[in-house]
Design a protein around this motif. Sequence first.
Motif, PDB file in Angstrom:
ATOM      1  N   LEU A 230       0.832  -1.213   0.000  1.00 11.35           N
ATOM      2  CA  LEU A 230       0.000   0.000   0.000  1.00 11.35           C
ATOM      3  C   LEU A 230       0.865   1.260   0.000  1.00 11.35           C
ATOM      4  O   LEU A 230       0.564   2.229  -0.699  1.00 11.35           O
ATOM      5  CB  LEU A 230      -0.919  -0.010   1.223  1.00 11.35           C
ATOM      6  N   GLN A 231       1.952   1.234   0.766  1.00 14.13           N
ATOM      7  CA  GLN A 231       2.859   2.394   0.806  1.00 14.13           C
ATOM      8  C   GLN A 231       3.492   2.643  -0.556  1.00 14.13           C
ATOM      9  O   GLN A 231       3.591   3.793  -1.005  1.00 14.13           O
ATOM     10  CB  GLN A 231       3.959   2.163   1.854  1.00 14.13           C
ATOM     11  N   THR A 232       3.919   1.568  -1.220  1.00 16.74           N
ATOM     12  CA  THR A 232       4.562   1.761  -2.522  1.00 16.74           C
ATOM     13  C   THR A 232       3.585   2.333  -3.545  1.00 16.74           C
ATOM     14  O   THR A 232       3.970   3.159  -4.382  1.00 16.74           O
ATOM     15  CB  THR A 232       5.136   0.433  -3.069  1.00 16.74           C
ATOM     16  N   VAL A 233       2.334   1.888  -3.478  1.00 19.47           N
ATOM     17  CA  VAL A 233       1.324   2.399  -4.417  1.00 19.47           C
ATOM     18  C   VAL A 233       1.097   3.887  -4.170  1.00 19.47           C
ATOM     19  O   VAL A 233       1.022   4.692  -5.123  1.00 19.47           O
ATOM     20  CB  VAL A 233       0.017   1.607  -4.290  1.00 19.47           C
ATOM     21  N   LEU A 234       1.003   4.285  -2.916  1.00 19.08           N
ATOM     22  CA  LEU A 234       0.820   5.703  -2.584  1.00 19.08           C
ATOM     23  C   LEU A 234       2.010   6.526  -3.066  1.00 19.08           C
ATOM     24  O   LEU A 234       1.843   7.607  -3.651  1.00 19.08           O
ATOM     25  CB  LEU A 234       0.630   5.880  -1.075  1.00 19.08           C
TER      26      LEU A 234
ATOM     27  N   LYS B  47       7.290   7.208  -9.490  1.00 25.34           N
ATOM     28  CA  LYS B  47       8.345   6.200  -9.654  1.00 25.34           C
ATOM     29  C   LYS B  47       8.250   5.181  -8.526  1.00 25.34           C
ATOM     30  O   LYS B  47       7.651   5.432  -7.478  1.00 25.34           O
ATOM     31  CB  LYS B  47       9.727   6.851  -9.652  1.00 25.34           C
ATOM     32  N   GLY B  48       8.853   4.019  -8.775  1.00 29.20           N
ATOM     33  CA  GLY B  48       8.781   2.949  -7.804  1.00 29.20           C
ATOM     34  C   GLY B  48       9.728   3.157  -6.635  1.00 29.20           C
ATOM     35  O   GLY B  48      10.694   3.919  -6.714  1.00 29.20           O
ATOM     36  N   VAL B  49       9.452   2.462  -5.537  1.00 23.79           N
ATOM     37  CA  VAL B  49      10.304   2.503  -4.346  1.00 23.79           C
ATOM     38  C   VAL B  49      10.551   1.075  -3.879  1.00 23.79           C
ATOM     39  O   VAL B  49       9.838   0.145  -4.256  1.00 23.79           O
ATOM     40  CB  VAL B  49       9.657   3.325  -3.205  1.00 23.79           C
ATOM     41  N   CYS B  50      11.569   0.910  -3.058  1.00 25.86           N
ATOM     42  CA  CYS B  50      11.921  -0.397  -2.499  1.00 25.86           C
ATOM     43  C   CYS B  50      11.717  -0.368  -0.992  1.00 25.86           C
ATOM     44  O   CYS B  50      12.225   0.528  -0.305  1.00 25.86           O
ATOM     45  CB  CYS B  50      13.377  -0.734  -2.825  1.00 25.86           C
ATOM     46  N   ILE B  51      10.975  -1.330  -0.467  1.00 25.98           N
ATOM     47  CA  ILE B  51      10.754  -1.444   0.973  1.00 25.98           C
ATOM     48  C   ILE B  51      11.129  -2.853   1.403  1.00 25.98           C
ATOM     49  O   ILE B  51      10.666  -3.834   0.835  1.00 25.98           O
ATOM     50  CB  ILE B  51       9.293  -1.156   1.366  1.00 25.98           C
ATOM     51  N   GLU B  52      11.979  -2.946   2.420  1.00 30.10           N
ATOM     52  CA  GLU B  52      12.378  -4.231   2.986  1.00 30.10           C
ATOM     53  C   GLU B  52      11.533  -4.519   4.219  1.00 30.10           C
ATOM     54  O   GLU B  52      11.370  -3.666   5.081  1.00 30.10           O
ATOM     55  CB  GLU B  52      13.861  -4.194   3.363  1.00 30.10           C
ATOM     56  N   VAL B  53      10.986  -5.711   4.296  1.00 33.52           N
ATOM     57  CA  VAL B  53      10.174  -6.135   5.435  1.00 33.52           C
ATOM     58  C   VAL B  53      10.887  -7.298   6.117  1.00 33.52           C
ATOM     59  O   VAL B  53      11.081  -8.351   5.494  1.00 33.52           O
ATOM     60  CB  VAL B  53       8.762  -6.570   4.993  1.00 33.52           C
ATOM     61  N   ALA B  54      11.297  -7.120   7.361  1.00 35.20           N
ATOM     62  CA  ALA B  54      12.035  -8.154   8.081  1.00 35.20           C
ATOM     63  C   ALA B  54      11.119  -8.890   9.054  1.00 35.20           C
ATOM     64  O   ALA B  54      10.430  -8.264   9.865  1.00 35.20           O
ATOM     65  CB  ALA B  54      13.206  -7.531   8.837  1.00 35.20           C
ATOM     66  N   LEU B  55      11.121 -10.201   8.975  1.00 33.56           N
ATOM     67  CA  LEU B  55      10.274 -10.998   9.859  1.00 33.56           C
ATOM     68  C   LEU B  55      10.699 -10.856  11.321  1.00 33.56           C
ATOM     69  O   LEU B  55       9.859 -10.899  12.222  1.00 33.56           O
ATOM     70  CB  LEU B  55      10.324 -12.465   9.443  1.00 33.56           C
ATOM     71  N   SER B  56      11.987 -10.669  11.563  1.00 35.45           N
ATOM     72  CA  SER B  56      12.444 -10.472  12.944  1.00 35.45           C
ATOM     73  C   SER B  56      11.873  -9.177  13.515  1.00 35.45           C
ATOM     74  O   SER B  56      11.546  -9.104  14.712  1.00 35.45           O
ATOM     75  CB  SER B  56      13.973 -10.432  13.000  1.00 35.45           C
ATOM     76  N   GLU B  57      11.729  -8.161  12.677  1.00 34.11           N
ATOM     77  CA  GLU B  57      11.152  -6.898  13.149  1.00 34.11           C
ATOM     78  C   GLU B  57       9.640  -7.036  13.344  1.00 34.11           C
ATOM     79  O   GLU B  57       9.071  -6.375  14.225  1.00 34.11           O
ATOM     80  CB  GLU B  57      11.477  -5.782  12.161  1.00 34.11           C
ATOM     81  N   ALA B  58       9.002  -7.896  12.548  1.00 36.61           N
ATOM     82  CA  ALA B  58       7.580  -8.167  12.774  1.00 36.61           C
ATOM     83  C   ALA B  58       7.392  -8.821  14.135  1.00 36.61           C
ATOM     84  O   ALA B  58       6.481  -8.472  14.896  1.00 36.61           O
ATOM     85  CB  ALA B  58       7.032  -9.064  11.673  1.00 36.61           C
ATOM     86  N   ALA B  59       8.268  -9.784  14.467  1.00 36.58           N
ATOM     87  CA  ALA B  59       8.206 -10.423  15.781  1.00 36.58           C
ATOM     88  C   ALA B  59       8.479  -9.403  16.878  1.00 36.58           C
ATOM     89  O   ALA B  59       7.818  -9.407  17.928  1.00 36.58           O
ATOM     90  CB  ALA B  59       9.212 -11.565  15.856  1.00 36.58           C
TER      91      ALA B  59
END
Length: 311
Positions: free
Chosen positions: A189-193, A200-212
């Motif tokens: 959703l953030q990238t679409v906004l 232009k496109g953006v890159c977002i990294e999602v870390a499972l350790s940070e989700a925990a």
Amino acid sequence: MTSASPSAPTPPALRPLRGVRVLSLALNLPGPAALMRCQQMGATCVKLEPPPPASATGEAIPGASGDPMAWYNRTAYAAMHQGVRLAVADLKTEKGQKALHRELAKADVLLTSFRPSALRKLGLDWKLLHKLYPALSLVAIVGAPGARAEEPGHDLTYLAENNLVSGLDMPPTLYADMGGSLMATEAVLQTVLMQRQKGKGVCIEVALSEAAGYLALPRTWGLTQPGAAVGGGHAGYRVYPCKDGRVAMAALEPHFAKSLCAAAGVQNASVKSMMAPATHQLIADYLLSMTRKALDKLASEKDIPLYTLPK
């Protein structure tokens, strides 16, 4: 309320991702779960899977999938891929790369779950990807952030490092994976906004350790530590045995606690009193004398938040 069979989540009524095309290369759980949510929010979802493993004779197995989740649990795999167009592409071959780039040229967001080194080997590192497809965004699910993204890990290890594993018991669900899938959906959703704002496109990294770590924040803050208000310290917020099962009692707010205490014969329902061992004992004795049916009736008549469970 008595326990019942769990139901599938109701898809969101709004479709904020209608018209957005998401291409996924992600396998197992976090990526497909995120793709499921994107599809429910209206996105057109495509997933490229590696070729399925061959049989002992070297022949392809009909109906097999290159996603290990299809082998671990076919029900979960099927649920996460409803409405998703599936295709097979060996990205290590020229033919597979051509199939990949045909899809990339049409996609708005690419969803991956590889280590950074694997992305580079596949020609999908962000600098090159952004140069080839400036409007395309990348949501990269990794195990841990930054330099740790190359470390091996899984849901259980990320929960353990955030103090969310108790004793030798396995966690009741895959918290880091599912929390990470929601963060990945949020990232889409953030990238679409951002694409709509900046073009232009953006890159977002999602870390499972940070989700925990995010899920562990109440514990980190002390809210759920043993003896804290929602860690068993408040007599109105605990799991108790009842005559024919268990009851998850959540009478935390003063008006709920007052109703519970009135039913249990406890005279004082102040915050201090609710933390007292004597109050715990009185409420425990009362609930132990009650059946699940009687407790369900009590919840309905006295507006007390509780949920009864079998033993």
